[in-house]
Design a protein around this motif. Sequence first.
Motif, PDB file in Angstrom:
ATOM      1  N   VAL A  34       0.825  -1.217   0.000  1.00 26.83           N
ATOM      2  CA  VAL A  34       0.000   0.000   0.000  1.00 26.83           C
ATOM      3  C   VAL A  34       0.856   1.262   0.000  1.00 26.83           C
ATOM      4  O   VAL A  34       0.554   2.226  -0.698  1.00 26.83           O
ATOM      5  N   PHE A  35       1.945   1.260   0.766  1.00 29.30           N
ATOM      6  CA  PHE A  35       2.718   2.490   0.947  1.00 29.30           C
ATOM      7  C   PHE A  35       3.945   2.587   0.043  1.00 29.30           C
ATOM      8  O   PHE A  35       4.531   3.661  -0.098  1.00 29.30           O
ATOM      9  N   GLY A  36       4.339   1.493  -0.584  1.00 30.28           N
ATOM     10  CA  GLY A  36       5.421   1.538  -1.557  1.00 30.28           C
ATOM     11  C   GLY A  36       6.699   2.137  -1.017  1.00 30.28           C
ATOM     12  O   GLY A  36       7.160   1.787   0.072  1.00 30.28           O
ATOM     13  N   SER A  37       7.264   3.088  -1.765  1.00 31.56           N
ATOM     14  CA  SER A  37       8.545   3.672  -1.379  1.00 31.56           C
ATOM     15  C   SER A  37       8.431   4.577  -0.153  1.00 31.56           C
ATOM     16  O   SER A  37       9.414   4.822   0.544  1.00 31.56           O
ATOM     17  N   HIS A  38       7.219   5.090   0.101  1.00 25.89           N
ATOM     18  CA  HIS A  38       7.006   5.844   1.345  1.00 25.89           C
ATOM     19  C   HIS A  38       6.894   4.835   2.474  1.00 25.89           C
ATOM     20  O   HIS A  38       6.043   3.952   2.455  1.00 25.89           O
ATOM     21  N   LYS A  39       7.742   4.951   3.437  1.00 24.22           N
ATOM     22  CA  LYS A  39       7.741   3.986   4.532  1.00 24.22           C
ATOM     23  C   LYS A  39       7.370   4.682   5.837  1.00 24.22           C
ATOM     24  O   LYS A  39       8.241   5.209   6.535  1.00 24.22           O
ATOM     25  N   PRO A  40       6.076   4.694   6.171  1.00 21.18           N
ATOM     26  CA  PRO A  40       5.680   5.300   7.442  1.00 21.18           C
ATOM     27  C   PRO A  40       6.247   4.493   8.608  1.00 21.18           C
ATOM     28  O   PRO A  40       6.568   3.313   8.466  1.00 21.18           O
TER      29      PRO A  40
END
Length: 408
Positions: free
Chosen positions: A319-325
């Motif tokens: 779901v978040f791909g390259s953005h890593k919350p």
Amino acid sequence: MKERRVVITGMGIYSCIGLNLAEVKESLFAGRSGIQFDEKRKAFGYRSCLTGMVEMPNLKADLSRRQRVSLGEEAAYAYVATKEALQNAKIDQDFLDSNEVGVIYGNDSTAKSVIESVDKIREKKDTTLVGSGAIFKAMNSTVTMNLSTIFRLTGINFTVSAACASGSHAIGMGYQLIKAGLQDCVICGGAQEINELAMGSFDGLGVFSMNTEDPTKASRPFDAARDGLVPSGGAATLIIESYEAAVKRGAPILAEIIGYGFSSNGEHISTPNVDGPSTAMKKALEQAQLAPEKVDYVNAHATSTPVGDANEAKAIASVFGSHKPYVSSTKSMTGHECWMAGASEVIYSMLMMQNEFLAPNINIEEPDESAAELNLVKKTLNKKIDVFLSNSFGFGGTNSALIVKRID
């Protein structure tokens, strides 16, 4: 009619890591576990005797005998959490008497009260001796029926029964009703009894951790060496209102709920998959009209089971791909609070948001292959959170995801 904004104005918690908001906040910041060894389970025949434990509250000063006789364990916990939440929201009985306030609570089983009633009938061979409150303690809707009568509520009143996503779906349902203009204020939450009678069949499935040498290290979501979950319970309550109603009464506005996503796996009754959780998170983001990179923190459902944690890690990564919350599972400290978890974990995340820190996923020594792709919080971080997403999944493939936004 224009959809309304929905805000959180009050919270209350009764948990194995603290019996109120202040205690829980301290435990979260310290990364303190509430798991212990329960000797009663050993004598009862459990394979795993670990649990999160809370004491039964003494409500004699608060409630009449007539009110207490209908309260089972989980309803008593819920009363304490709701009392704190109403105080936190600055709502008194006069307000409840003069406004239509509803209640939607998550609870998916009531074991102890049912068993005690049946045992008494078996012993006495006389149903009249079971007591006038027995039926009200034994029903799955025990929490909502008790809270609605104790606080004299006149709005929506029902129980959400959705396994370990019950508390989250209860908040989601309240959110949708307020958003649609059907209610102005709803008391939402989740409750779970903690006793050996409630967890026996669960223990028999072999999904509980057997790490009895150090109970505080037994719940280890995302860790490669995890061997199962640890059951827990208590109650968590949120007061949610329309933004307009909250402003009108001068309520403390703590945050805004902006998205609720849900799905069903449609596969195995107990083994989770990747697609279902992914769909719930995507739906929540879509309703919130939010790009994935706007989410600062994900409170993972991760219960410390081998398959469940791995599949959720894959879902979060997809779901978040390259953005890593940032990601952590507060179940590493609390264990799995079952029907309560979806509500309590919103409160845990809210406390982090209010106090600008991220609670750690304790007991991670080495993340497994799937979890290694996540931005896991292993130690407490001082960090401002503007938006968080909270995941809750349950038996039967039910999934819920809630997105909450800071209001400055």
